[in-house]
Scaffold this motif. Structure first.
Motif, mmCIF file in Angstrom:
data_model
loop_
_atom_site.group_PDB
_atom_site.id
_atom_site.type_symbol
_atom_site.label_atom_id
_atom_site.label_comp_id
_atom_site.label_asym_id
_atom_site.label_seq_id
_atom_site.Cartn_x
_atom_site.Cartn_y
_atom_site.Cartn_z
ATOM 1 N N ARG A 89 0.859 -1.144 -0.025
ATOM 2 C CA ARG A 89 -0.022 0.126 0.018
ATOM 3 C C ARG A 89 0.881 1.115 0.003
ATOM 4 N N ARG A 90 2.010 1.242 0.455
ATOM 5 C CA ARG A 90 3.039 2.303 0.643
ATOM 6 C C ARG A 90 4.373 2.370 -0.104
ATOM 7 N N GLN A 91 4.382 1.462 -0.766
ATOM 8 C CA GLN A 91 5.678 1.335 -1.299
ATOM 9 C C GLN A 91 6.038 2.147 -2.437
ATOM 10 N N ARG A 92 7.271 2.956 -2.283
ATOM 11 C CA ARG A 92 7.246 4.225 -3.224
ATOM 12 C C ARG A 92 8.347 3.654 -4.312
ATOM 13 N N HIS A 93 8.871 2.581 -4.301
ATOM 14 C CA HIS A 93 9.756 2.104 -5.489
ATOM 15 C C HIS A 93 9.334 0.873 -5.863
ATOM 16 N N GLY A 94 9.268 0.308 -7.039
ATOM 17 C CA GLY A 94 8.914 -0.965 -7.434
ATOM 18 C C GLY A 94 7.271 -1.065 -7.266
ATOM 19 N N THR A 95 6.982 -2.395 -7.448
ATOM 20 C CA THR A 95 5.577 -2.738 -7.416
ATOM 21 C C THR A 95 5.290 -4.098 -7.072
ATOM 22 N N VAL A 96 6.098 -4.851 -7.472
ATOM 23 C CA VAL A 96 5.738 -6.492 -7.111
ATOM 24 C C VAL A 96 7.045 -6.934 -6.283
ATOM 25 N N ASN A 97 6.885 -7.624 -5.175
ATOM 26 C CA ASN A 97 8.004 -8.021 -4.288
ATOM 27 C C ASN A 97 8.024 -9.701 -4.582
ATOM 28 N N ALA A 98 8.597 -10.047 -5.502
ATOM 29 C CA ALA A 98 8.419 -11.672 -6.107
ATOM 30 C C ALA A 98 9.692 -12.271 -6.269
ATOM 31 N N ASP A 99 10.881 -11.737 -6.035
ATOM 32 C CA ASP A 99 12.142 -11.959 -6.460
ATOM 33 C C ASP A 99 12.735 -12.645 -5.213
ATOM 34 N N GLY A 100 12.127 -13.402 -4.356
ATOM 35 C CA GLY A 100 12.694 -14.201 -3.195
ATOM 36 C C GLY A 100 12.140 -13.390 -1.936
ATOM 37 N N PHE A 101 12.144 -14.336 -0.843
ATOM 38 C CA PHE A 101 11.391 -14.039 0.450
ATOM 39 C C PHE A 101 12.208 -14.901 1.617
ATOM 40 N N GLY A 102 12.113 -14.385 2.819
ATOM 41 C CA GLY A 102 12.753 -15.131 3.878
ATOM 42 C C GLY A 102 11.965 -14.801 5.066
ATOM 43 N N VAL A 103 12.456 -15.650 6.121
ATOM 44 C CA VAL A 103 11.790 -15.391 7.271
ATOM 45 C C VAL A 103 13.044 -15.960 8.347
ATOM 46 N N GLY A 104 13.379 -15.285 9.360
ATOM 47 C CA GLY A 104 14.549 -15.762 10.413
ATOM 48 C C GLY A 104 13.643 -15.632 11.670
ATOM 49 N N TRP A 105 13.771 -16.604 12.376
ATOM 50 C CA TRP A 105 13.188 -16.698 13.831
ATOM 51 C C TRP A 105 14.026 -17.233 14.992
ATOM 52 N N ALA A 113 4.693 -21.824 8.440
ATOM 53 C CA ALA A 113 4.129 -20.501 9.082
ATOM 54 C C ALA A 113 3.041 -20.941 10.116
ATOM 55 N N ARG A 114 2.320 -22.101 9.675
ATOM 56 C CA ARG A 114 1.263 -22.532 10.527
ATOM 57 C C ARG A 114 1.541 -23.045 11.910
ATOM 58 N N VAL A 115 2.649 -23.658 11.909
ATOM 59 C CA VAL A 115 3.110 -24.426 12.958
ATOM 60 C C VAL A 115 4.042 -23.767 13.898
ATOM 61 N N VAL A 116 5.128 -23.411 13.323
ATOM 62 C CA VAL A 116 6.328 -22.619 13.748
ATOM 63 C C VAL A 116 5.895 -21.231 14.807
ATOM 64 N N ARG A 117 6.432 -21.359 15.966
ATOM 65 C CA ARG A 117 6.116 -20.211 16.818
ATOM 66 C C ARG A 117 7.354 -19.528 17.319
ATOM 67 N N SER A 118 7.299 -18.296 17.541
ATOM 68 C CA SER A 118 8.473 -17.573 18.121
ATOM 69 C C SER A 118 8.230 -16.125 18.769
ATOM 70 N N THR A 119 9.088 -15.752 19.597
ATOM 71 C CA THR A 119 8.936 -14.740 20.341
ATOM 72 C C THR A 119 9.221 -13.381 19.491
ATOM 73 N N ALA A 120 10.291 -13.867 18.291
ATOM 74 C CA ALA A 120 11.093 -12.783 17.900
ATOM 75 C C ALA A 120 11.062 -13.501 16.299
ATOM 76 N N LEU A 121 11.025 -12.604 15.379
ATOM 77 C CA LEU A 121 11.146 -12.779 13.980
ATOM 78 C C LEU A 121 11.617 -11.931 13.255
ATOM 79 N N LEU A 122 12.181 -11.978 11.907
ATOM 80 C CA LEU A 122 12.397 -10.986 10.938
ATOM 81 C C LEU A 122 11.816 -11.511 9.524
ATOM 82 N N GLY A 123 11.234 -10.998 8.868
ATOM 83 C CA GLY A 123 10.747 -11.483 7.541
ATOM 84 C C GLY A 123 10.798 -10.480 6.514
ATOM 85 N N ALA A 124 10.935 -10.794 5.357
ATOM 86 C CA ALA A 124 11.008 -9.776 4.001
ATOM 87 C C ALA A 124 10.785 -10.821 2.682
ATOM 88 N N VAL A 125 10.321 -9.738 2.036
ATOM 89 C CA VAL A 125 10.032 -9.929 0.336
ATOM 90 C C VAL A 125 10.821 -9.221 -0.373
#
Length: 269
Positions: A33-49, A76-88
């Motif tokens: 909704r607020r991305q100023r540069h680029g439109t689709v974030n589809a070149d990889g993703f990740g999450v660390g927890w 994503a449905r079963v792993v729980r964490s108290t801290a994470l970082l995710g990115a697309v």
């Protein structure tokens, strides 16, 4: 370009933070909704927890779009964490790095993400390479601008700088070498979140004593989301959010020095 999010709080399934909200990071991969540069974030993703009792985070990264990975949906449905970082990751020019270029980057107890771009890459940062030992250069995960920014930051962290000073100094060094760069950086050690707003959007949602979320943009319409001003360092825990103005090295003389201004404790409701 890119969207990212960091969370500290009570144990939550990864999907409750990254997939289920109406404007989640999952949805931001194709409809930010607020991305100023680029439109689709589809070149990889990740999450660390972080798992209970282990200070070293786990990661799950892939080179494709988050919406096409059924294994992530189960995780994503079963792993729980108290801290994470995710990115697309924003759709960019094709490269050979694939998964290695997807955030979060990781070392020791830290997770890191870069939302933005280094102007003039790679030539603009060539002078900064000499500050890194050869072994650290040869250990770069990928040949993208984010990987080198991470190496510059990690070098400072391992030298003993605290997260806030290391992040601020890295942003100012890169901004001076490559004017016009967008350097929204996000770092967590599982207990704190440190971030910069530099050229793109950054928001936070805080419930003192319970949870803190820092993200490129709100994942829902909660009225308590707060936008971070541009050229600002954010340092957060589960109880506090502190904002410090940063001096643009290319701004006019007379601006405040980086980190010299009194830190402002942001009340949350």
């Amino acid at each position: 370009m890119c969207r990212h999010l960091a969370y500290l709080g009570p144990p939550e399934p990864l999907g409750r933070l990254l997939v289920e909200p109406p404007h989640s990071l999952f949805r931001q991969s194709w409809a930010p909704r607020r991305q100023r540069h680029g439109t689709v974030n589809a070149d990889g993703f990740g999450v660390g927890w972080y798992a209970e009792g282990d200070p070293v985070p786990a990661r799950y990264r892939r080179p494709g779009p988050i919406w096409g990975d059924q294994s992530f949906a189960d995780l994503a449905r079963v792993v729980r964490s108290t801290a994470l970082l995710g990115a697309v990751r924003d759709a960019t020019v094709a490269g050979a790095d694939g998964e290695a270029a997807a955030a979060p980057f990781a070392a020791d107890r830290w997770l890191f993400s870069h939302n933005g771009a280094v102007r003039g890459w790679p030539g603009s940062l060539a002078p900064l390479v000499t500050s890194l030992p050869p072994a650290e250069l040869l250990s770069l995960e990928a040949r993208c601008d984010s990987a080198l920014v991470w190496a510059l930051l990690l070098h400072r962290l391992r030298a003993g700088d605290n997260e806030g000073q290391a992040l601020a100094d890295t942003v100012l060094e890169v901004a001076e070498a490559a004017p016009g760069s967008r350097l929204n950086l996000l770092l967590t050690n599982g207990d704190t979140i440190t971030a910069t707003a530099w050229g793109d959007t950054l928001w936070y949602l805080a419930e003192p004593g319970r949870r803190t979320v820092v993200a490129s943009e709100p994942y829902d319409d909660d009225p308590h989301w707060q936008e971070v001003p541009d050229r600002t360092l954010l340092a957060a825990s589960r109880t506090d959010v502190l904002l410090t103005p940063l001096k643009d090295p290319h701004a006019q003389e007379g601006a405040h020095d980086p980190l010299a201004s009194a830190r402002t404790k942001e009340p949350s409701t």
